[in-house]
Design a protein around this motif. Sequence first.
Motif: not given
Length: 330
Positions: A215-218, A223-230, A236-239, A278-279
């Motif tokens: 997925g895209p950079p953090d 969606h990452t912030a809410q999906s991590m909270a839940w 995360t994508n970058d991790e 990536p590009d």
Amino acid sequence: MYAQMVKTARVGVKPRDEMTEQERAFQDRVDANEKIEPKDWMPDDYRRTLIRQIGQHAHSEVVGQLPEGNWITRAPTLERKAILLAKVQDEAGRGLYLYSAAETLGVSRDELIELLHQGRMKYSSIFNYPTLTWADVGAIGWLVDGAAIMNQVHLQRTSYGPYARAMVRICKEESFHQRQGYDIMMKMAFGTPEQKAMAQDALNRFWYPSLMMFGPPDQDSVHTAQSMAWKIKVATNDELRQKFVDQTVPQIEYLGLTCPDPDIRLNEETGHYDFTPPDWSEFFAVLKGNGPCNKDRMKARITAWEDGAWVREGMLAHARKKAAATAAAE
Ligand code: FAQ
């Protein structure tokens, strides 16, 4: 029902003091690592995010059969053919149980498939790239399944029970898939100079698309912030991308191949590999339907769905007849 919900997902995490009492109690259960089950109360956005992610995951398994299916009739030996057939069958099976996991959230498989065919749901960007040689089948197993498993191992701890349990089985299959891919790459990389060149070419073409799978950079991930909270996502994508790079570079070295990123190097201070991202304009173009194979993939899926209508109708008619006979006998 989900179709109406698709475009309305909220971005960002709701602050605790804006939550209702029910939402706070839900968050407390998630924070205590309790699994959320289908009949439990859950916020609409939690349900919606899961349907999107699990549905997209299921579509990826099903569409993901296509690039490999291209090589079943051309596998180099009977043994390789049998192994590839088994792998592709596993992917069909996973599609089915991921659709079933999504169904526990109140959406039907037919509705999800319709949304895919209308271009309103996605599948993994990686499957919009072609498989030009047999080495690509090795690269898919090694890199694509390798990236998938990196994500899925974490998803075994996701907060939604049916999704977490599906992941346990998927991870077992995935590690076999990854090893069969690496096995093909070893054969090619340690084979003739032509075979080694094919292995290198496959690595060159699949390296960046594999990094994009996470997925895209953090900072651009909606969606990452809410999906991590839940705890729908637990990394995360970058991790996950970094972990994948760290795991894969030594494997490239073992094969005697060259990473297509000339600037990749181990950072002694962090202990991780620094790499060229990536590009991302290519990634977003692929998501918009402009990758090399998007149109072919959707055409193949829609044709398969339409050609299979008589099988589904026949099975439903048989089930209705059986149910009527059982009811009459009672
Ligand atoms: N491709 O905010 P985020 C496999 C979309 S299984 C397409 O970061 P999120 C097995 C994303 O949906 C591979 N779209 O999103 C196999 C969102 O769009 P939306 C599949 C992507 O969900 C192997 C937007 O970009 N695995 O390969 C991609 O928090 C070999 C913003 O992104 C899964 O699906 C992408 N790569 O994080 C089969 C694992 N990345 O809906 C055959 C479960 C992002 O707002 C052969 N999924 N997008 O319009 C996940 O873990 C997550 O959904 C991520 C994305 C990490 C993929």
